[in-house]
Design an enzyme around this catalytic site. Structure first.
Site, short mmCIF file in Angstrom:
data_model
loop_
_atom_site.label_atom_id
_atom_site.label_comp_id
_atom_site.label_asym_id
_atom_site.label_seq_id
_atom_site.Cartn_x
_atom_site.Cartn_y
_atom_site.Cartn_z
N THR A 199 38.43 32.07 40.70
CA THR A 199 38.73 30.75 41.04
C THR A 199 38.09 30.73 42.62
OG1 THR A 199 40.11 28.65 40.75
CG2 THR A 199 41.08 30.69 41.86
N MET A 205 40.00 35.67 43.62
CA MET A 205 39.69 34.41 43.93
C MET A 205 39.16 34.40 45.32
SD MET A 205 43.99 33.52 45.03
CE MET A 205 44.31 34.46 43.48
N CYS A 206 38.62 33.38 45.69
CA CYS A 206 37.88 33.06 47.16
C CYS A 206 36.83 33.96 47.02
CB CYS A 206 38.88 33.30 48.34
SG CYS A 206 38.29 32.86 49.86
N ILE A 207 36.60 34.87 47.93
CA ILE A 207 35.49 35.59 48.08
C ILE A 207 35.72 37.01 47.56
CG2 ILE A 207 36.48 36.82 50.40
CD1 ILE A 207 32.74 35.55 49.56
N PRO A 264 35.93 37.96 44.38
CA PRO A 264 34.79 38.00 43.31
C PRO A 264 33.62 38.90 43.92
CG PRO A 264 35.79 35.85 42.73
CD PRO A 264 36.13 36.46 44.46
#
Length: 216
Positions: free
Chosen positions: A189, A134-136, A138
């Protein structure tokens, strides 16, 4: 009961794991009847940020020790993480994912994932066990999975382009939704890449947790 490993990167959005994202992950997993164990690298943080004024602090903190704040002391060195003990892996965001788990925030053109994190994440990939980022976080995916792996960091085209250059197939995504790469069993996400409050972050994170568990 499904068992999930969580990789943390410290404590605090600017230099570690995003606290809301981590805690919401714990909550969603518990609400879904799953258990979890937390892991973190036993290394110094890239740097320490004063979260009041955003300035770099002249001190040194350990990623494992700081991560223990998030999970009430119940955290283990990432070198002890064994993929065979778990059904899935989840990695919350925060700048720690881009500073301590990787160096994306420091050298976005030539960034790498730390060896310990890479080994742990690749073990789940090789075993074809689902993962959630999630967030950064990925940003780590194209260095873990084959080129073309699908994921999202939301709708920030400039940031997405840096990760796409490494091999990610980026899909724009709203804050309350997820992107699922069924081939690689990955759920992503945007969380606080887009969220303006904790409830918005919660909607996407809860959906990520449910989707990851459904893929086990």
């Amino acid at each position: 009961m499904k068992k999930v490993a969580i990789i943390l990167s410290g404590c605090g959005v600017y230099d570690g794991s995003e606290i809301h994202e981590a805690v919401l992950t714990f909550l969603a997993l518990t609400q879904q009847g799953a258990s979890y164990r937390c892991f973190a690298p036993n290394i110094d943080q890239h740097h320490v940020i004063n979260h009041v004024n955003g300035e770099v602090s002249e001190e040194t903190r350990n990623v494992l020790v700081e991560s223990s704040r998030l999970c009430r002391g119940d955290v283990e060195d990432i070198i002890e993480l064994r993929e065979q003990d778990f059904d899935a892996l989840i990695v919350p965001g925060g700048f720690g994912a881009a500073k301590n788990l990787s160096n994306f925030a420091i050298d976005s053109d030539n960034y790498k994932v730390s060896e310990q994190v890479l080994n742990a994440a690749k073990a789940f990939a090789k075993a074809e066990k689902p993962s959630g980022y999630m967030c950064i976080a990925p940003a780590l995916l194209p260095l873990i999975y084959p080129e073309g792996v699908k994921g999202t960091i939301g709708t920030d085209n400039a940031t997405a382009a840096l990760i796409t250059a490494k091999g990610l197939t980026h899909v724009n995504c709203d804050v309350d939704n997820v992107v699922i790469d069924f081939k690689n069993k990955i759920v992503t996400t945007p969380a606080y890449m887009l969220a303006s409050n904790i409830n918005e972050a919660n909607n996407g994170i809860t959906k990520l947790v449910k989707s990851v568990l459904a893929l086990t």
